[in-house]
Design a protein around this motif. Structure first.
Motif, PDB file in Angstrom:
ATOM      1  N   CYS A 178       0.837  -1.225   0.000  1.00  0.00           N
ATOM      2  CA  CYS A 178       0.000   0.000   0.000  1.00  0.00           C
ATOM      3  C   CYS A 178       0.868   1.270   0.000  1.00  0.00           C
ATOM      4  CB  CYS A 178      -0.892   0.029   1.240  1.00  0.00           C
ATOM      5  SG  CYS A 178      -2.077  -1.316   1.252  1.00  0.00           S
ATOM      6  N   LEU A 227       0.936   4.967   1.837  1.00  0.00           N
ATOM      7  CA  LEU A 227       0.399   5.798   2.919  1.00  0.00           C
ATOM      8  C   LEU A 227       0.911   7.219   2.736  1.00  0.00           C
ATOM      9  CD1 LEU A 227      -0.824   6.404   5.785  1.00  0.00           C
ATOM     10  CD2 LEU A 227       1.302   5.554   6.737  1.00  0.00           C
ATOM     11  N   SER A 258       5.823  -1.235  -0.827  1.00  0.00           N
ATOM     12  CA  SER A 258       5.003  -0.255  -0.099  1.00  0.00           C
ATOM     13  C   SER A 258       5.687   1.114  -0.116  1.00  0.00           C
ATOM     14  CB  SER A 258       4.837  -0.684   1.357  1.00  0.00           C
ATOM     15  OG  SER A 258       4.691  -2.077   1.436  1.00  0.00           O
ATOM     16  N   CYS A 264      -2.498   7.556  -3.054  1.00  0.00           N
ATOM     17  CA  CYS A 264      -2.450   6.895  -1.733  1.00  0.00           C
ATOM     18  C   CYS A 264      -3.631   5.977  -1.471  1.00  0.00           C
ATOM     19  CB  CYS A 264      -2.376   7.951  -0.635  1.00  0.00           C
ATOM     20  SG  CYS A 264      -0.813   8.784  -0.646  1.00  0.00           S
ATOM     21  N   ASP A 265      -3.355   4.885  -0.751  1.00  0.00           N
ATOM     22  CA  ASP A 265      -4.415   4.011  -0.256  1.00  0.00           C
ATOM     23  C   ASP A 265      -4.835   4.451   1.139  1.00  0.00           C
ATOM     24  OD1 ASP A 265      -4.123   2.024  -2.454  1.00  0.00           O
ATOM     25  OD2 ASP A 265      -2.124   1.834  -1.582  1.00  0.00           O
ATOM     26  N   TYR A 266      -3.879   4.912   1.906  1.00  0.00           N
ATOM     27  CA  TYR A 266      -4.135   5.363   3.277  1.00  0.00           C
ATOM     28  C   TYR A 266      -3.665   6.802   3.414  1.00  0.00           C
ATOM     29  CZ  TYR A 266      -4.951   0.541   4.664  1.00  0.00           C
ATOM     30  OH  TYR A 266      -5.472  -0.710   4.786  1.00  0.00           O
ATOM     31  N   CYS A 284      -5.835   8.717  10.712  1.00  0.00           N
ATOM     32  CA  CYS A 284      -5.120   7.808   9.808  1.00  0.00           C
ATOM     33  C   CYS A 284      -6.145   6.786   9.335  1.00  0.00           C
ATOM     34  CB  CYS A 284      -3.957   7.129  10.534  1.00  0.00           C
ATOM     35  SG  CYS A 284      -3.046   6.009   9.450  1.00  0.00           S
ATOM     36  N   GLU A 285      -6.550   6.899   8.086  1.00  0.00           N
ATOM     37  CA  GLU A 285      -7.625   6.048   7.566  1.00  0.00           C
ATOM     38  C   GLU A 285      -7.393   5.695   6.117  1.00  0.00           C
ATOM     39  OE1 GLU A 285     -11.274   8.303   9.778  1.00  0.00           O
ATOM     40  OE2 GLU A 285     -11.830   6.912   8.160  1.00  0.00           O
ATOM     41  N   GLU A 286      -8.143   4.686   5.653  1.00  0.00           N
ATOM     42  CA  GLU A 286      -8.114   4.368   4.238  1.00  0.00           C
ATOM     43  C   GLU A 286      -8.703   5.556   3.478  1.00  0.00           C
ATOM     44  OE1 GLU A 286      -9.226   0.532   2.046  1.00  0.00           O
ATOM     45  OE2 GLU A 286      -9.479   0.087   4.189  1.00  0.00           O
ATOM     46  N   LYS A 287      -8.090   5.897   2.370  1.00  0.00           N
ATOM     47  CA  LYS A 287      -8.533   7.095   1.643  1.00  0.00           C
ATOM     48  C   LYS A 287      -9.998   6.958   1.190  1.00  0.00           C
ATOM     49  CE  LYS A 287      -7.580   7.928  -2.646  1.00  0.00           C
ATOM     50  NZ  LYS A 287      -6.721   8.011  -3.831  1.00  0.00           N
ATOM     51  N   ASP A 288     -10.347   5.786   0.669  1.00  0.00           N
ATOM     52  CA  ASP A 288     -11.714   5.610   0.165  1.00  0.00           C
ATOM     53  C   ASP A 288     -12.737   5.739   1.289  1.00  0.00           C
ATOM     54  OD1 ASP A 288     -10.635   5.324  -2.289  1.00  0.00           O
ATOM     55  OD2 ASP A 288     -10.741   3.131  -2.342  1.00  0.00           O
ATOM     56  N   ALA A 289     -12.371   5.180   2.467  1.00  0.00           N
ATOM     57  CA  ALA A 289     -13.275   5.264   3.619  1.00  0.00           C
ATOM     58  C   ALA A 289     -13.459   6.718   4.037  1.00  0.00           C
ATOM     59  CB  ALA A 289     -12.715   4.446   4.771  1.00  0.00           C
TER      60      ALA A 289
END
Lengths: 279, 205
Positions: free
Chosen positions: A29, A31, A181, A196-198, A210-215
């Protein structure tokens, strides 16, 4: 497994403290660590890598605790902390020969390929390179020794938008390998939004989220409405708002807004700015 | 370590070519000069000071910060500088010894008996900068190390002035006993290296 993790990382200086920061970067991933200048991004990275001594907490890379001298661990990490500190008299060719003697898995062909892709002249002396080209050289070195983790602190500083885009493309290519990563810090939020994924927000040495970007995108939205309509919204749902002659623009939690209200997607930049203002 | 040494050699070729030319000129002058101590001492100190000058460039150009991101330990960084210093010391003391031997043949009556003692002196003098300055610079940086550097060079010129005024201090009176002086200075050099290895990680970053 996490490629990179820090738990309760703390570093105190006069007038600034990195306050118990906890982050996790799963393998495969990207970040993005977002923070304004002086938020503590570089301190977080340097403390995690044991370049500067921490006052508390711990860091792990590939499940291995970062303690003492981690020279062998750095074979697997490509690190860019701003412009590389290279001697002004060295050419890119000479830098490659130096790195050949430093990294066990140095790949000269890959270095040349990247230099070519980034349009980086290898025969010019380092002192003759522009700030952007110096940064490109640092990035090319970090990507030319078979690293599985990239740690990049403001890698797009000084780069024009076209090259920034190219660098982001290279990072996305890098993470095509399952176990590759990237931890990337920047205050140019738009760069991070693309790749970014996170996402982690850092402000005044404190981790705000600090979260998943999509969430994150699903969790927050932007509401545009009249002042009187806005007053009907639960204040707990509002992250931040601004008034204008056209009404109110507010970043809100989607789940706390009554059904039927139309929300537009929030950009990371808007979310970050609002959160910092309200902090 | 290979990469670190290679970097220093590239830098030396650019920044310190002139230093080696000066050393060679001084050694030639020393060979044809009857009272040659100053030229020899200066050349040996100059050779010994080169790794410290390289360390100053490393600090100025932020190489030491960059090296923190590379797979090289702090011990390797320290050892590479000492190793390079040792190579320079051997090189400059060999050159000084050759010059002194030629000088003995040409302008000092042909007696070569003092050559081993002077070779020991040259080698020991060339190790002095590393022994005294490296730990200070590795711990406190070049700015603070510079104070000691000036003191050392002040002492050198005071000594050089003495050798210029009095035969009591000129070669071969400066000659050291090789079997005593060399082991003592090598032991001091190793001690300095170990001390630097302890001090460098404690440097404020």
């Amino acid at each position: 497994m996490n490629a990179f993790a820090i738990r309760g990382l703390t570093k105190r200086y006069d007038g600034f403290a990195l306050d118990s920061v906890t982050l996790e970067l799963p393998e495969g991933c990207i970040l993005g660590l977002i923070g304004e200048n002086g938020a503590g991004k570089t301190t977080t990275i340097k403390t995690a890598l044991n370049i500067i001594k921490k006052d508390g907490g711990e860091a792990e890379i590939f499940g291995q605790k970062v303690e003492g001298d981690i020279a062998s661990l750095k074979e697997d990490i490509g690190i860019v902390l701003g412009e590389p500190g290279l001697s002004g008299c060295l050419t890119g060719e000479e830098v490659a020969r130096i790195m050949e003697g430093i990294f066990a898995r140095w790949d000269n062909a890959e270095f040349r390929r990247l230099a070519d892709e980034l349009d980086l002249p290898l025969t010019k002396k380092y002192k003759e390179l522009s700030q952007g080209n110096r940064m490109k050289l640092g990035i090319a070195v970090a990507l030319s020794h078979g690293a599985k983790l990239l740690i990049l602190d403001e890698p797009t500083n000084g780069l024009d938008p076209v090259v920034r885009d190219k660098v982001m493309e290279i990072l996305m290519d890098f993470t095509r390998e399952e176990n590759h990563s990237v931890l990337i810090s920047s205050h140019i939020v738009s760069d991070l939004e693309k790749v970014c994924d996170y996402i982690a927000f850092l402000h005044n040495g404190k981790l705000m989220l600090c979260e998943e970007k999509d969430a994150l995108m699903e969790e927050y939205g932007v509401l545009h409405c009249k002042r009187e309509d806005f007053e009907a919204i639960d204040p707990a749902a509002v992250v931040g708002s601004s008034d204008s002659i056209y009404g109110v623009s507010a970043v809100v939690r989607r789940d706390a807004v009554p059904e039927g209200w139309e929300l537009s997607p929030v950009s990371l930049e808007d979310l970050f700015v609002v959160m910092v203002k309200e902090a | 370590m290979k990469g670190l040494i290679r970097k220093d050699i590239y830098m030396m070729k650019t920044y310190f070519r002139i230093s080696w030319v000066i050393v060679l000129i001084f050694l030639v002058v020393g060979a044809v000069n009857e009272k040659a101590s100053f030229y020899y001492i200066y050349s040996c100190m100059m050779g010994g000071i080169l790794p410290i000058s390289l360390l100053s460039y490393d600090e100025k150009e932020r190489w030491l910060d960059y090296a923190d991101t590379l797979p090289v330990s702090t011990n390797t960084i320290v050892r590479s500088k000492y190793l390079l210093g040792l190579i320079f010391s051997v090189a400059v003391s060999v050159l000084a010894t050759i010059s002194y031997a030629i000088g003995c043949k040409v302008s000092r009556g042909g007696d070569l008996s003092g050559v081993p003692g002077m070779a020991a002196t040259f080698f020991c003098i060339s190790l002095l900068p590393a022994i005294l300055l490296m730990p200070v610079i590795f711990k406190f940086g070049v700015e603070k190390g510079r104070i000691l550097y000036y003191i050392l060079f002040g002492m050198l010129f005071f000594f050089a002035a003495l050798t210029g005024f009095s035969d009591q201090f000129s070669a071969p009176a400066l000659s050291l006993h090789p079997l005593i002086a060399v082991p003592v200075f090598v032991a001091l050099w190793i001690g300095s290296l170990l001390f630097s290895q302890v001090m460098y990680p404690r440097r404020e970053r």
